[in-house]
Write a protein that holds these residues in place. Structure first.
Motif, PDB file in Angstrom:
ATOM      1  N   SER A 115      50.358  52.761  41.833  1.00 41.59           N
ATOM      2  CA  SER A 115      49.005  52.209  41.415  1.00 41.59           C
ATOM      3  C   SER A 115      48.953  50.577  41.797  1.00 41.59           C
ATOM      4  N   ALA A 116      49.803  49.857  41.096  1.00 48.36           N
ATOM      5  CA  ALA A 116      49.948  48.595  41.343  1.00 48.36           C
ATOM      6  C   ALA A 116      49.728  47.905  42.898  1.00 48.36           C
ATOM      7  N   ILE A 117      50.302  48.764  43.794  1.00 48.16           N
ATOM      8  CA  ILE A 117      50.078  48.503  45.060  1.00 48.16           C
ATOM      9  C   ILE A 117      48.676  48.807  45.340  1.00 48.16           C
ATOM     10  N   LYS A 118      48.143  49.911  45.229  1.00 51.97           N
ATOM     11  CA  LYS A 118      46.873  50.232  45.516  1.00 51.97           C
ATOM     12  C   LYS A 118      45.788  49.122  44.898  1.00 51.97           C
ATOM     13  N   MET A 119      46.150  48.869  43.785  1.00 47.27           N
ATOM     14  CA  MET A 119      44.943  48.117  42.972  1.00 47.27           C
ATOM     15  C   MET A 119      45.184  46.624  43.631  1.00 47.27           C
ATOM     16  N   SER A 120      46.235  46.078  43.862  1.00 49.25           N
ATOM     17  CA  SER A 120      46.394  44.710  44.411  1.00 49.25           C
ATOM     18  C   SER A 120      45.959  44.672  45.826  1.00 49.25           C
ATOM     19  N   ARG A 121      45.956  45.858  46.533  1.00 50.27           N
ATOM     20  CA  ARG A 121      45.237  45.515  47.797  1.00 50.27           C
ATOM     21  C   ARG A 121      43.858  45.938  47.794  1.00 50.27           C
ATOM     22  N   SER A 122      43.295  46.478  46.905  1.00 47.08           N
ATOM     23  CA  SER A 122      41.835  46.867  46.786  1.00 47.08           C
ATOM     24  C   SER A 122      41.241  45.641  46.203  1.00 47.08           C
ATOM     25  N   ILE A 123      42.093  44.680  45.483  1.00 46.97           N
ATOM     26  CA  ILE A 123      41.312  43.308  45.251  1.00 46.97           C
ATOM     27  C   ILE A 123      40.967  42.439  46.592  1.00 46.97           C
ATOM     28  N   MET A 124      41.937  42.633  47.468  1.00 48.74           N
ATOM     29  CA  MET A 124      41.711  41.929  48.595  1.00 48.74           C
ATOM     30  C   MET A 124      40.845  42.859  49.531  1.00 48.74           C
ATOM     31  N   ILE A 125      40.635  44.052  49.834  1.00 50.83           N
ATOM     32  CA  ILE A 125      39.731  44.647  50.418  1.00 50.83           C
ATOM     33  C   ILE A 125      38.285  44.607  50.133  1.00 50.83           C
ATOM     34  N   LYS A 126      38.300  44.996  48.765  1.00 54.31           N
ATOM     35  CA  LYS A 126      37.009  45.068  48.198  1.00 54.31           C
ATOM     36  C   LYS A 126      36.269  43.629  47.929  1.00 54.31           C
ATOM     37  N   GLY A 127      37.045  42.578  47.801  1.00 54.39           N
ATOM     38  CA  GLY A 127      36.878  41.088  47.765  1.00 54.39           C
ATOM     39  C   GLY A 127      36.295  40.699  49.178  1.00 54.39           C
ATOM     40  N   LEU A 128      36.857  41.386  50.227  1.00 57.46           N
ATOM     41  CA  LEU A 128      36.316  40.729  51.560  1.00 57.46           C
ATOM     42  C   LEU A 128      34.941  41.238  51.629  1.00 57.46           C
ATOM     43  N   GLU A 129      34.697  42.458  51.054  1.00 55.68           N
ATOM     44  CA  GLU A 129      33.267  43.248  51.571  1.00 55.68           C
ATOM     45  C   GLU A 129      32.529  42.508  50.441  1.00 55.68           C
ATOM     46  N   ALA A 130      32.516  42.022  49.184  1.00 61.77           N
ATOM     47  CA  ALA A 130      31.901  41.254  48.568  1.00 61.77           C
ATOM     48  C   ALA A 130      31.556  39.756  49.276  1.00 61.77           C
ATOM     49  N   LEU A 131      32.838  39.053  49.588  1.00 64.44           N
ATOM     50  CA  LEU A 131      32.461  37.856  50.214  1.00 64.44           C
ATOM     51  C   LEU A 131      31.591  38.089  51.594  1.00 64.44           C
ATOM     52  N   VAL A 132      32.108  39.098  52.231  1.00 67.74           N
ATOM     53  CA  VAL A 132      31.080  39.049  53.384  1.00 67.74           C
ATOM     54  C   VAL A 132      29.567  39.358  53.185  1.00 67.74           C
ATOM     55  N   ILE A 133      29.227  40.106  52.330  1.00 65.62           N
ATOM     56  CA  ILE A 133      27.697  40.323  52.115  1.00 65.62           C
ATOM     57  C   ILE A 133      27.185  39.227  51.389  1.00 65.62           C
ATOM     58  N   GLU A 134      27.787  38.407  50.520  1.00 67.11           N
ATOM     59  CA  GLU A 134      27.343  37.227  49.856  1.00 67.11           C
ATOM     60  C   GLU A 134      27.300  36.270  51.019  1.00 67.11           C
ATOM     61  N   SER A 135      28.149  35.813  51.753  1.00 70.63           N
ATOM     62  CA  SER A 135      28.145  34.995  52.855  1.00 70.63           C
ATOM     63  C   SER A 135      27.042  35.304  53.936  1.00 70.63           C
ATOM     64  N   TYR A 136      27.279  36.479  54.443  1.00 73.79           N
ATOM     65  CA  TYR A 136      26.318  36.875  55.659  1.00 73.79           C
ATOM     66  C   TYR A 136      24.645  36.609  55.080  1.00 73.79           C
ATOM     67  N   ALA A 137      24.235  37.226  53.912  1.00 66.40           N
ATOM     68  CA  ALA A 137      23.019  37.394  53.437  1.00 66.40           C
ATOM     69  C   ALA A 137      22.761  35.755  53.315  1.00 66.40           C
ATOM     70  N   THR A 138      23.657  34.959  52.859  1.00 68.60           N
ATOM     71  CA  THR A 138      23.302  33.443  52.481  1.00 68.60           C
ATOM     72  C   THR A 138      23.121  32.806  53.860  1.00 68.60           C
ATOM     73  N   ALA A 139      23.887  32.990  54.838  1.00 67.13           N
ATOM     74  CA  ALA A 139      23.704  32.443  56.047  1.00 67.13           C
ATOM     75  C   ALA A 139      22.427  32.789  56.890  1.00 67.13           C
ATOM     76  N   ARG A 140      22.052  34.050  56.688  1.00 65.68           N
ATOM     77  CA  ARG A 140      20.872  34.741  57.156  1.00 65.68           C
ATOM     78  C   ARG A 140      19.650  34.172  56.669  1.00 65.68           C
ATOM     79  N   ARG A 141      19.832  33.994  55.289  1.00 65.98           N
ATOM     80  CA  ARG A 141      18.597  33.334  54.541  1.00 65.98           C
ATOM     81  C   ARG A 141      18.210  32.177  54.940  1.00 65.98           C
ATOM     82  N   TYR A 142      19.208  31.084  55.478  1.00 61.98           N
ATOM     83  CA  TYR A 142      19.253  29.805  55.727  1.00 61.98           C
ATOM     84  C   TYR A 142      18.990  29.802  57.198  1.00 61.98           C
ATOM     85  N   GLY A 143      19.175  30.712  58.178  1.00 60.75           N
ATOM     86  CA  GLY A 143      19.094  30.901  59.307  1.00 60.75           C
ATOM     87  C   GLY A 143      20.013  30.140  60.227  1.00 60.75           C
TER      88      GLY A 143
END
Length: 296
Positions: A172-200
């Motif tokens: 579980s420690a292996i799985k959870m440590s990986r999840s922080i990275m993978i789900k974190g990338l998802e969250a970062l991409v959504i926030e970064s892309y939507a912001t970039a799109r809003r500013y054109g």
């Protein structure tokens, strides 16, 4: 004499495992129990879906446990411990439980204690990537005193599993440590892309990502991340709250994991309110971002 399986949870993952394991050599039958089976509004349709999969439908956790030699828990992360404790009230001594849920090492250890106190062998699993593309061959790491023996059985059914430790919590420690990275990338991409799109400025931002990480198709990956969070954000948020608990158990403040959970939950809320209706997995990331930008 073969093994009777008991699936706790007949959602996306439970359905995949039920269909995939039905008919395997040594599997006599697959039973399923899901809380939705007993719901007045959803019960009939949920039971019918399980029966279409070829599964035998149990009327309660008690009935499921009465049949099962091997229980497979595939529920939401937040239900991991409660389900284990309920199973412990009904499972037969000498049976086994494989816990597929994305929970912290401490949660898995408490689940194991409840079951092993009544003679049920507990094995934790770290499911290392999204299940649907792989089916029952999704890579999994097993942990616990009974992991090695169960791994041999599961590999015999064509599954891709490996025992990593006889200590509970390691997988579980292996799985959870990986999840922080993978789900974190998802969250970062959504926030970064939507912001970039809003500013054109997306046509300036994405090329810099491609330059820095040329092995990633940032447009396609962005669309995939948006679609998965829109579809499964609630489940992902629950997993990230367990990831945050994993960080706490390690002695750190889960600043990032908690923020990731909040972002996933926020997107899931927008989806439940219908913001992304009409957009599907074939849509590009811009379609999702435009809905976020135009929300009222």
């Amino acid at each position: 004499m073969g093994i009777t399986l008991g699936l706790i949870g007949h959602g996306e993952v439970g359905g995949i495992f039920g269909r995939g394991l039905l008919g395997k050599d040594g599997v006599d039958a697959v039973w399923a129990w899901d809380l939705r089976f007993a719901d007045a509004a959803t019960g009939e349709a949920a039971r019918a879906a399980a029966e279409r999969d070829g599964l035998r439908v149990a009327g309660s956790m008690q009935e499921l446990c009465s049949h099962a030699d091997l229980l497979i828990s595939a529920v939401t992360a937040s239900s991991t411990l409660a389900v284990a404790e309920e199973a412990a009230r009904h499972a037969r001594a000498g049976s086994r439980l494989l816990d597929l849920n994305s929970a912290s090492p401490g949660t898995k250890q408490r689940a194991a204690a409840a079951l092993e106190a009544v003679g049920v062998a507990y094995v934790e699993a770290g499911v290392m990537t999204s299940v649907p593309p792989y089916g029952i061959r999704v890579p999994m790491l097993l942990g616990g005193a009974h992991a090695e023996a169960l791994a041999a059985t599961l590999c015999g059914w064509g599954m891709d599993v490996r025992a990593v430790s006889d200590r509970l919590g390691v997988a579980s420690a292996i799985k959870m440590s990986r999840s922080i990275m993978i789900k974190g990338l998802e969250a970062l991409v959504i926030e970064s892309y939507a912001t970039a799109r809003r500013y054109g400025v997306e046509e300036h931002v994405l090329p810099t990502l491609r330059e820095t990480f040329p092995q990633i198709d940032w447009d396609r990956q962005g669309a995939y991340f948006f679609s998965r969070v829109v579809q499964h954000g609630k489940r992902r948020a629950e997993e990230m709250r367990e990831a945050a608990q994993t960080v706490r158990e390690a002695g750190f403040e889960p600043l990032m994991a908690s923020a990731i959970a909040a972002k996933q939950d926020w997107v899931a809320t927008q989806a439940r309110e219908g913001l992304f209706d009409g957009i599907d997995a074939s849509s590009d990331w811009q379609a999702y971002a435009d809905r976020l930008i135009g929300r009222r």
